[in-house]
Scaffold this motif. Sequence first.
Motif, PDB file in Angstrom:
ATOM      1  N   HIS A  46       0.831  -1.206   0.000  1.00  0.00           N
ATOM      2  CA  HIS A  46       0.000   0.000   0.000  1.00  0.00           C
ATOM      3  C   HIS A  46       0.863   1.252   0.000  1.00  0.00           C
ATOM      4  N   THR A  90       2.180   1.778  -3.443  1.00  0.00           N
ATOM      5  CA  THR A  90       1.120   2.255  -4.328  1.00  0.00           C
ATOM      6  C   THR A  90       0.885   3.741  -4.127  1.00  0.00           C
ATOM      7  N   PRO A  96      -8.102   2.324 -16.288  1.00  0.00           N
ATOM      8  CA  PRO A  96      -8.266   1.078 -15.541  1.00  0.00           C
ATOM      9  C   PRO A  96      -7.093   0.791 -14.603  1.00  0.00           C
ATOM     10  N   THR A  97      -5.894   1.179 -15.006  1.00  0.00           N
ATOM     11  CA  THR A  97      -4.725   0.975 -14.148  1.00  0.00           C
ATOM     12  C   THR A  97      -4.864   1.771 -12.863  1.00  0.00           C
ATOM     13  N   ARG A 103      -7.640   2.847 -11.543  1.00  0.00           N
ATOM     14  CA  ARG A 103      -8.746   2.280 -10.755  1.00  0.00           C
ATOM     15  C   ARG A 103      -8.269   1.075  -9.940  1.00  0.00           C
ATOM     16  N   GLY A 104      -7.402   0.256 -10.530  1.00  0.00           N
ATOM     17  CA  GLY A 104      -6.865  -0.892  -9.796  1.00  0.00           C
ATOM     18  C   GLY A 104      -6.005  -0.462  -8.630  1.00  0.00           C
ATOM     19  N   MET A 105      -5.196   0.585  -8.838  1.00  0.00           N
ATOM     20  CA  MET A 105      -4.360   1.096  -7.742  1.00  0.00           C
ATOM     21  C   MET A 105      -5.226   1.657  -6.629  1.00  0.00           C
ATOM     22  N   ASN A 118      -8.258   0.811  -5.922  1.00  0.00           N
ATOM     23  CA  ASN A 118      -8.968  -0.277  -5.257  1.00  0.00           C
ATOM     24  C   ASN A 118      -8.116  -0.893  -4.158  1.00  0.00           C
ATOM     25  N   GLN A 119      -6.785  -0.896  -4.341  1.00  0.00           N
ATOM     26  CA  GLN A 119      -5.890  -1.431  -3.310  1.00  0.00           C
ATOM     27  C   GLN A 119      -5.875  -0.563  -2.059  1.00  0.00           C
ATOM     28  N   LYS A 151      -8.162   1.857  -1.132  1.00  0.00           N
ATOM     29  CA  LYS A 151      -9.423   2.589  -1.034  1.00  0.00           C
ATOM     30  C   LYS A 151      -9.755   3.035   0.393  1.00  0.00           C
TER      31      LYS A 151
END
Length: 108
Positions: A34, A37, A56-57, A59-61, A63-64, A66
């Motif tokens: 985290h 990130t 999308p990349t 959004r994935g980061m 999501n980790q 959040k």
Amino acid sequence: MSAYKAFKACVPVEWSERLYITLVRGTPGTRALHRRTLEALHLTKCNRTVSRKNTPTLRGMLNQVKRLVAIETKEMYEARKQQEANHRALRPPLVVSHDSAPKMESSQ
């Protein structure tokens, strides 16, 4: 509404070209993944905001991490900044007069 309150209220984030990401929780005690990130997002201090293109990349980061960040659209970010500016704006001074009340003349 502050970024953290918007995050806690689970306000639905509409699709936007750019996302404004604010770090609302500190990094001590978090996992190394985290922290890395957040470094990749250039978020190193609390209450700092960065603007990133919605991909999308990204959004994935997000999501980790959040639970550590608040995500806002451009409209939400500008409304929050305007509200903060209004709160900090100078107000006219309060004038208190200590003169005695004017005497009323009776017309008889």
